[in-house]
Scaffold this motif. Sequence first.
Motif, PDB file in Angstrom:
ATOM      1  N   THR A 182      -5.519   1.828  -1.272  1.00 33.61           N
ATOM      2  CA  THR A 182      -5.843   0.619  -1.638  1.00 33.61           C
ATOM      3  C   THR A 182      -7.017  -0.078  -0.968  1.00 33.61           C
ATOM      4  OG1 THR A 182      -3.737  -0.169  -2.518  1.00 33.61           O
ATOM      5  CG2 THR A 182      -5.491  -1.692  -2.462  1.00 33.61           C
ATOM      6  N   ALA A 200      -3.399  -7.819  -4.023  1.00 37.06           N
ATOM      7  CA  ALA A 200      -3.057  -6.899  -2.779  1.00 37.06           C
ATOM      8  C   ALA A 200      -1.547  -6.262  -2.808  1.00 37.06           C
ATOM      9  CB  ALA A 200      -3.325  -7.430  -1.589  1.00 37.06           C
ATOM     10  N   PHE A 258      -0.845  -2.526  -3.332  1.00 31.77           N
ATOM     11  CA  PHE A 258      -0.030  -1.721  -2.425  1.00 31.77           C
ATOM     12  C   PHE A 258       1.339  -1.369  -3.073  1.00 31.77           C
ATOM     13  CE2 PHE A 258      -1.562  -4.990   1.245  1.00 31.77           C
ATOM     14  CZ  PHE A 258      -2.745  -4.575   1.403  1.00 31.77           C
ATOM     15  N   THR A 259       2.087  -1.992  -3.769  1.00 38.94           N
ATOM     16  CA  THR A 259       3.342  -1.235  -4.269  1.00 38.94           C
ATOM     17  C   THR A 259       2.925  -0.156  -5.185  1.00 38.94           C
ATOM     18  OG1 THR A 259       4.214  -3.704  -4.034  1.00 38.94           O
ATOM     19  CG2 THR A 259       5.149  -2.074  -5.515  1.00 38.94           C
ATOM     20  N   LEU A 293      -0.910  -9.671   4.505  1.00 36.80           N
ATOM     21  CA  LEU A 293       0.321  -9.565   4.868  1.00 36.80           C
ATOM     22  C   LEU A 293       0.806 -10.907   5.580  1.00 36.80           C
ATOM     23  CD1 LEU A 293       3.089  -7.948   5.065  1.00 36.80           C
ATOM     24  CD2 LEU A 293       2.303  -7.284   7.176  1.00 36.80           C
ATOM     25  N   TYR A 303      -0.510   1.255   0.302  1.00 30.62           N
ATOM     26  CA  TYR A 303      -1.318   0.426   1.264  1.00 30.62           C
ATOM     27  C   TYR A 303      -2.849   1.155   1.580  1.00 30.62           C
ATOM     28  CZ  TYR A 303      -3.470  -1.794   5.487  1.00 30.62           C
ATOM     29  OH  TYR A 303      -4.362  -2.421   6.132  1.00 30.62           O
ATOM     30  N   ASP A 304      -2.565   2.700   2.240  1.00 35.67           N
ATOM     31  CA  ASP A 304      -3.647   3.369   2.620  1.00 35.67           C
ATOM     32  C   ASP A 304      -4.651   3.489   1.619  1.00 35.67           C
ATOM     33  OD1 ASP A 304      -2.932   3.414   5.024  1.00 35.67           O
ATOM     34  OD2 ASP A 304      -1.603   5.011   4.905  1.00 35.67           O
ATOM     35  N   LEU A 361       1.231  -1.642   8.311  1.00 34.72           N
ATOM     36  CA  LEU A 361       1.889  -2.894   7.891  1.00 34.72           C
ATOM     37  C   LEU A 361       3.058  -3.362   8.707  1.00 34.72           C
ATOM     38  CD1 LEU A 361       1.258  -2.936   3.988  1.00 34.72           C
ATOM     39  CD2 LEU A 361       0.245  -4.144   5.796  1.00 34.72           C
ATOM     40  N   ALA A 385       6.183  -2.520   0.440  1.00 37.14           N
ATOM     41  CA  ALA A 385       4.839  -2.257   0.893  1.00 37.14           C
ATOM     42  C   ALA A 385       5.037  -2.032   2.300  1.00 37.14           C
ATOM     43  CB  ALA A 385       3.852  -3.035   0.375  1.00 37.14           C
ATOM     44  N   LYS A 390      -8.061  -6.152   4.864  1.00 41.57           N
ATOM     45  CA  LYS A 390      -6.638  -6.172   3.998  1.00 41.57           C
ATOM     46  C   LYS A 390      -5.551  -6.061   4.896  1.00 41.57           C
ATOM     47  CE  LYS A 390      -6.378  -1.033   3.413  1.00 41.57           C
ATOM     48  NZ  LYS A 390      -6.107   0.037   2.617  1.00 41.57           N
ATOM     49  N   ARG A 391      -5.394  -5.933   5.978  1.00 39.01           N
ATOM     50  CA  ARG A 391      -4.121  -6.146   6.702  1.00 39.01           C
ATOM     51  C   ARG A 391      -3.813  -7.444   6.842  1.00 39.01           C
ATOM     52  NH1 ARG A 391      -5.538  -3.853  12.387  1.00 39.01           N
ATOM     53  NH2 ARG A 391      -6.859  -5.584  12.046  1.00 39.01           N
ATOM     54  N   SER A 436       4.323   1.726   5.123  1.00 41.86           N
ATOM     55  CA  SER A 436       3.197   1.681   5.585  1.00 41.86           C
ATOM     56  C   SER A 436       3.553   1.288   7.172  1.00 41.86           C
ATOM     57  CB  SER A 436       2.085   0.626   5.291  1.00 41.86           C
ATOM     58  OG  SER A 436       0.890   0.716   5.975  1.00 41.86           O
TER      59      SER A 436
END
Length: 192
Positions: A28, A16, A20-21, A55, A25-26, A115, A108, A51-52, A112
């Motif tokens: 992925t 992830a 994200f990198t 983190l 994020y959006d 995030l 990341a 997916k949040r 976002s």
Amino acid sequence: MARWEPGARERLVVAAVDLFTEQGYDATTVAQIAERAGVTKSTFFRHFPDKRELLVAGQETLSRLLAEGIAEAPADAAPLDAVAAGLARASTAMGPMNRELAPRLKAAVAASTELQERDALKSVSLAAAMTTALTARGVPDPTAALAAELGLLAFKRAYAEWSEAARGTEDDLAQYTQKALKELRVATASLT
């Protein structure tokens, strides 16, 4: 894809952060994360509700270790000394993978808003865990809250410095957290 292959949770986090990198994020998807990690989507959802939550994969452990360290500090320890014990205990949960992922995770999060909001909630939760542990020791609420916030600030500063330091230099996060807390103690003394 192996269904029960060990290390799936860690692989999901690494996948992830990499995605994200690379693509944001959006952009992925859970399916992409699962594919990159070599697991199925159902395996992803066994470990994370969405997916949040990647983190904050270790947030519960970190909160528990902070609280345990504070609780186990000597009975006569001042609030910031108890926080130092919590920081030392929590530092044991941070290993080479955390250090390696930190710069990519930071990038990341910076890219976002969602995030950033989740990261802020993580900070609130860590401070609350420390505040609760301190009040359980009999520390008055305002003092406990202030000591917890200083502990959180020390942890964040130390983690950033540790993750950005050249490999092979002071590999132990605990050294960084104790140094950061000491600097904050000095800084708060100059406020009066």
